[in-house]
Design a protein around this motif. Structure first.
Motif, PDB file in Angstrom:
ATOM      1  N   ASP A   1       0.834  -1.214   0.000  1.00  0.00           N
ATOM      2  CA  ASP A   1       0.000   0.000   0.000  1.00  0.00           C
ATOM      3  C   ASP A   1       0.862   1.255   0.000  1.00  0.00           C
ATOM      4  OD1 ASP A   1      -2.367  -1.460   0.055  1.00  0.00           O
ATOM      5  OD2 ASP A   1      -2.668  -1.218   2.224  1.00  0.00           O
ATOM      6  N   ALA A   2       1.894   1.260   0.844  1.00  0.00           N
ATOM      7  CA  ALA A   2       2.755   2.443   0.947  1.00  0.00           C
ATOM      8  C   ALA A   2       3.502   2.687  -0.365  1.00  0.00           C
ATOM      9  CB  ALA A   2       3.741   2.279   2.099  1.00  0.00           C
ATOM     10  N   ALA A   3       3.997   1.639  -0.993  1.00  0.00           N
ATOM     11  CA  ALA A   3       4.709   1.797  -2.267  1.00  0.00           C
ATOM     12  C   ALA A   3       3.766   2.294  -3.354  1.00  0.00           C
ATOM     13  CB  ALA A   3       5.352   0.473  -2.675  1.00  0.00           C
ATOM     14  N   LEU A   4       2.581   1.698  -3.423  1.00  0.00           N
ATOM     15  CA  LEU A   4       1.589   2.111  -4.430  1.00  0.00           C
ATOM     16  C   LEU A   4       1.198   3.576  -4.222  1.00  0.00           C
ATOM     17  CD1 LEU A   4      -0.094   0.647  -6.716  1.00  0.00           C
ATOM     18  CD2 LEU A   4      -1.936   0.579  -5.044  1.00  0.00           C
ATOM     19  N   ASN A   5       0.947   3.961  -2.970  1.00  0.00           N
ATOM     20  CA  ASN A   5       0.562   5.350  -2.665  1.00  0.00           C
ATOM     21  C   ASN A   5       1.699   6.323  -2.925  1.00  0.00           C
ATOM     22  OD1 ASN A   5      -2.091   4.725  -2.006  1.00  0.00           O
ATOM     23  ND2 ASN A   5      -1.563   4.290   0.125  1.00  0.00           N
TER      24      ASN A   5
ATOM     25  N   GLY B   1      13.390  -3.375  -7.569  1.00  0.00           N
ATOM     26  CA  GLY B   1      13.216  -4.528  -6.693  1.00  0.00           C
ATOM     27  C   GLY B   1      14.174  -4.427  -5.528  1.00  0.00           C
ATOM     28  N   LEU B   2      13.656  -4.606  -4.310  1.00  0.00           N
ATOM     29  CA  LEU B   2      14.492  -4.514  -3.103  1.00  0.00           C
ATOM     30  C   LEU B   2      14.214  -5.692  -2.175  1.00  0.00           C
ATOM     31  CD1 LEU B   2      13.987  -0.745  -2.187  1.00  0.00           C
ATOM     32  CD2 LEU B   2      15.965  -1.771  -3.305  1.00  0.00           C
TER      33      LEU B   2
ATOM     34  N   GLY C   1       8.799  -5.545  -5.352  1.00  0.00           N
ATOM     35  CA  GLY C   1       9.072  -5.047  -6.688  1.00  0.00           C
ATOM     36  C   GLY C   1       8.022  -4.046  -7.110  1.00  0.00           C
ATOM     37  N   VAL C   2       8.475  -2.957  -7.711  1.00  0.00           N
ATOM     38  CA  VAL C   2       7.583  -1.898  -8.196  1.00  0.00           C
ATOM     39  C   VAL C   2       7.887  -1.682  -9.665  1.00  0.00           C
ATOM     40  CG1 VAL C   2       6.901   0.526  -7.973  1.00  0.00           C
ATOM     41  CG2 VAL C   2       7.493  -0.796  -5.920  1.00  0.00           C
ATOM     42  N   SER C   3       6.845  -1.550 -10.478  1.00  0.00           N
ATOM     43  CA  SER C   3       7.028  -1.320 -11.913  1.00  0.00           C
ATOM     44  C   SER C   3       5.943  -0.394 -12.445  1.00  0.00           C
ATOM     45  CB  SER C   3       6.974  -2.649 -12.664  1.00  0.00           C
ATOM     46  OG  SER C   3       7.070  -2.442 -14.054  1.00  0.00           O
ATOM     47  N   GLY C   4       6.338   0.508 -13.323  1.00  0.00           N
ATOM     48  CA  GLY C   4       5.366   1.367 -13.990  1.00  0.00           C
ATOM     49  C   GLY C   4       5.730   2.837 -14.034  1.00  0.00           C
ATOM     50  N   ALA C   5       6.636   3.271 -13.187  1.00  0.00           N
ATOM     51  CA  ALA C   5       7.090   4.666 -13.244  1.00  0.00           C
ATOM     52  C   ALA C   5       8.019   4.804 -14.454  1.00  0.00           C
ATOM     53  CB  ALA C   5       7.809   5.045 -11.954  1.00  0.00           C
ATOM     54  N   PRO C   6       8.275   6.029 -14.908  1.00  0.00           N
ATOM     55  CA  PRO C   6       9.104   6.190 -16.107  1.00  0.00           C
ATOM     56  C   PRO C   6      10.580   5.834 -15.927  1.00  0.00           C
ATOM     57  CG  PRO C   6       8.341   8.333 -15.304  1.00  0.00           C
ATOM     58  CD  PRO C   6       7.700   7.296 -14.463  1.00  0.00           C
TER      59      PRO C   6
ATOM     60  N   ASP D   1       9.951   3.376   0.042  1.00  0.00           N
ATOM     61  CA  ASP D   1       8.872   3.914   0.883  1.00  0.00           C
ATOM     62  C   ASP D   1       8.018   2.788   1.435  1.00  0.00           C
ATOM     63  OD1 ASP D   1       9.792   6.499   0.466  1.00  0.00           O
ATOM     64  OD2 ASP D   1       8.308   6.933  -1.119  1.00  0.00           O
ATOM     65  N   GLY D   2       7.821   1.732   0.656  1.00  0.00           N
ATOM     66  CA  GLY D   2       7.073   0.577   1.149  1.00  0.00           C
ATOM     67  C   GLY D   2       7.772  -0.098   2.306  1.00  0.00           C
ATOM     68  N   ILE D   3       9.091  -0.256   2.176  1.00  0.00           N
ATOM     69  CA  ILE D   3       9.874  -0.885   3.244  1.00  0.00           C
ATOM     70  C   ILE D   3       9.879  -0.003   4.486  1.00  0.00           C
ATOM     71  CG2 ILE D   3      12.178  -1.635   3.938  1.00  0.00           C
ATOM     72  CD1 ILE D   3      12.589  -2.534   1.009  1.00  0.00           C
TER      73      ILE D   3
END
Length: 178
Positions: free
Chosen positions: A62-66, A142-143, A156-161, A172-174
């Motif tokens: 949630d924190a990473a997405l936000n 990815g962390l 893992g987060v994907s989609g930002a430029p 931020d999620g961690i």
């Protein structure tokens, strides 16, 4: 790909772990089946393990997405356990379908090699086989998530430029569970 090459890549990737510090977090641990006696605890085949709870994984996701949403980027976020099994996965309303698998690949690679995917990307410059490991994605974002010096999960987060933005959202999620 042969085992020798994968082992060599893992050694190179592990060497990079010394410079990549990930904050620790509070997590539940499985009960220890060994008796309280210290004389028996060292000889038992059973032990304890730390793991990331579903609640903590959802909070990190949630924190990473936000975080990325606040920056104006629709992304997908995946949190996996240390074995690469999905704990939780989210996709922002307008994130593309490709971001789902890429976020999973980043989370699996960071947990599997126990280092940030940006470090793996650097290692791939001299070990190009790293880009062809099935199920792994070595793009930044990815962390690993650690507890008491042991990796218990990956995000893992994907989609930002850029991968740097993906990685900042993963951080931020961690932080949200640290």
């Amino acid at each position: 790909m042969n085992r020798t090459y994968l082992t060599a890549l893992a050694v190179v990737a592990t060497a990079g772990a010394a410079i990549a510090l990930v904050p620790t977090l509070a997590s539940a641990s499985a009960p220890n089946a060994a008796p309280a006696s210290s004389s028996r605890s060292s000889s038992t085949a059973l032990g304890t393990t730390h793991f990331l709870t579903l609640a903590a994984a959802e909070k990190a996701s949630d924190a990473a997405l936000n975080s990325c949403r606040a920056k104006g980027y629709p992304v997908s976020v995946t949190v996996v356990d240390r074995d690469g099994i999905t704990i939780t996965q989210q996709r922002a309303d307008t994130a593309t379908g490709a971001t789902v698998q890429v976020s999973l690949g980043k989370a699996v690679a960071s947990a599997g090699f126990q280092i940030p995917t940006s470090t793996l990307q650097e290692a791939a410059k001299t070990n190009p086989g790293a880009v062809s490991i099935p199920g792994f994605n070595i793009l930044p974002g990815g962390l690993p998530i650690s507890l008491d010096g042991s990796v218990v999960a990956g995000i893992g987060v994907s989609g930002a430029p850029s991968g740097d933005i993906d990685a900042s959202c993963a951080t931020d999620g961690i932080k949200a569970i640290s």
